[in-house]
Design a protein around this motif. Sequence first.
Motif, mmCIF file in Angstrom:
data_model
loop_
_atom_site.group_PDB
_atom_site.id
_atom_site.type_symbol
_atom_site.label_atom_id
_atom_site.label_comp_id
_atom_site.label_asym_id
_atom_site.label_seq_id
_atom_site.Cartn_x
_atom_site.Cartn_y
_atom_site.Cartn_z
ATOM 1 N N ARG A 220 0.794 -1.274 -0.103
ATOM 2 C CA ARG A 220 0.033 -0.162 -0.023
ATOM 3 C C ARG A 220 0.867 1.247 0.021
ATOM 4 N NH1 ARG A 220 -2.746 1.295 5.688
ATOM 5 N NH2 ARG A 220 -0.372 1.703 5.791
ATOM 6 N N SER A 224 0.772 4.069 -3.168
ATOM 7 C CA SER A 224 0.298 5.359 -2.979
ATOM 8 C C SER A 224 1.442 6.311 -3.054
ATOM 9 C CB SER A 224 -0.272 5.295 -1.588
ATOM 10 O OG SER A 224 0.839 5.042 -0.479
ATOM 11 N N LEU A 306 -4.222 -0.667 -5.848
ATOM 12 C CA LEU A 306 -4.198 0.114 -4.307
ATOM 13 C C LEU A 306 -5.710 -0.120 -3.556
ATOM 14 C CD1 LEU A 306 -2.809 1.977 -2.370
ATOM 15 C CD2 LEU A 306 -3.712 4.013 -3.755
ATOM 16 N N GLU A 310 -6.363 -1.834 -0.056
ATOM 17 C CA GLU A 310 -6.940 -0.954 1.186
ATOM 18 C C GLU A 310 -7.886 -1.831 1.659
ATOM 19 O OE1 GLU A 310 -5.847 1.515 2.685
ATOM 20 O OE2 GLU A 310 -4.698 2.615 1.491
#
Length: 599
Positions: A220, A224, A306, A310
């Motif tokens: 993650r 990001s 992503l 999450e």
Amino acid sequence: MLLSLRIRNFALIDRLDREFGSGLNVLTGETGAGKSIILDALDVVLGGKASGRLLRTGSQQGLVEATFAITPTIADWLSEQEIELLDEESFVCCRELTQSQNGVRSRSRINGVLVNRQAIGQLRDRLVEITAQGQTVQLFLPARQRDLLDAFGGETLLAERAAVTEAYAAYKQSEQALEQRRNSEKERLQRLDWLQYQLKELETAELDDPDELNQLEQERDRLSHVVELQQSSYKAYQLLYQNDREVPASTDLLADAENILTDMVNYDPQLSSLLELVREALTQTIEAGKQIYSYGENLESDPERLAEVEERLNALKQICRKYGPDLADAIAHRQKLRQELAELDDSNQSLEELEKRYRERERKLQERCKSLSQQRKNAACDLEETLIRELKPLAMDKVKFECRLTPAPVSSTGSDRIAYYFSPNPGEAVQPLSETASGGEMSRFLLALKACFARGTEANATLPERTLVFDEIDAGASGKVAGAIAEKLHQLSHQHQILCVTHQPIVAAMADVHFRVDKQTVDESESPLWVASNLEVPDLRTVVRIVPLDTAQTRREELAQLAGGQSSKNAIAFAESLLTQAAQRRRNGPSTKIEKSLE
């Protein structure tokens, strides 16, 4: 059989040592003379309630000691209790009373051995049975009527009742176990649902790698920060390999250092190892630059991945909060759930076995109750015939008696409700005993009942020889009825020792042993008892005395007093007549009617 009583400081008795005989022992005396105190002492020595009023005023200690003859039944019981026989013919029961601040303390002994209240109660049942008009309250109770019928039925019926009690205990145990199992089954199903829900949640999470959460957090962070990583990798590449700015790259600097060291080795070979280190650093730096360049070139932004990461992270964190604290704990908990579910799924068989056992024990209990009911019906018929036969000589020629059995909920005593129905008068329907019989009729009923059991004892020896105590059972009886009671007591005395408190001269005349009980006043002002106490010293004390009437003269005088309250010629003649007919009755049997003297 009661052989003797020894009493010290009990109620109004200061000292008493009295022997009793076999057959009919009668105690007579004026009302309030203290006749019942003798019976109270016998009750206390065999475990009756001891209160402060039983200690003679001013005394700190009291004693009641009863000596009984030994029968085989009693000898067996004493052996079971590990109480040594002091001689082969008798044993001694003793109750010591001691005044304390909190009341009266007492200790019971048998042949000098301390015994508890339960043991003395068991012995009492084998030795003495007390009957009085006040007993009628107990006789009205259905449970007492049932117990009397069962005892009348003898050993076979009592054995069947014991089997019912045992079967009922097994049935209740099975019922309780099944109820608990059914409750646990309900809890099991609830637990099963809960476990299945938890396991489904954990299985759906597909937990395989305990380190997955850390890995996803790293992924993650990378997804990001793609732009920042690309920029940083290009900067690093420039610093390591190729730099468009005026500042040289690391590879250029290392290449210059390599050239310098190469020239130096020509003059000093010892620098060769250092040269190798620089060359390796140059090679690694070039490789690092290429890789960092390739890393930056391959970095791509992936919003979908992503989002997936999450979502997975959120799911795993939720799992950790419920089953964690980390994924390794959640995976271990999943394994425990699998094991517990497997165990709960295998528990149906035990419930079926408990239900089968419960039905089997219920069936056996019903069979036992049915057998007991049949035996009770047979015993009830016998009791009806025997009791009516015993009541007829007691001036109850037209009496009706029924022992009725009706169904009742199953208990440890069977499935019968037993009630005695009674009608003393011709033309009247039978009614429950408690609603029909008068006090005098109940006295005769109790006496006849005792006679029924005496006949049962003679026939099948289900009861040991005991001392039967009758406390004014003839109270309120008329002359004719009193004569019938006297005959019945005489009959009972053939199987049992009888102690009878009476005011009836016709009953006293039948005595094999006759005692007069009266009160006397004595001067105890100099007694050590009062000197040692803090109580006010009385001038005179009342004491109870019991005197054997062992001559014809003393008996005639006592019977005359009972009959007329005075020793007149008529009263003496009446007493003489009673004694003569009583002696003839004992010689010739039941054909002589002693109540003729009342005509």
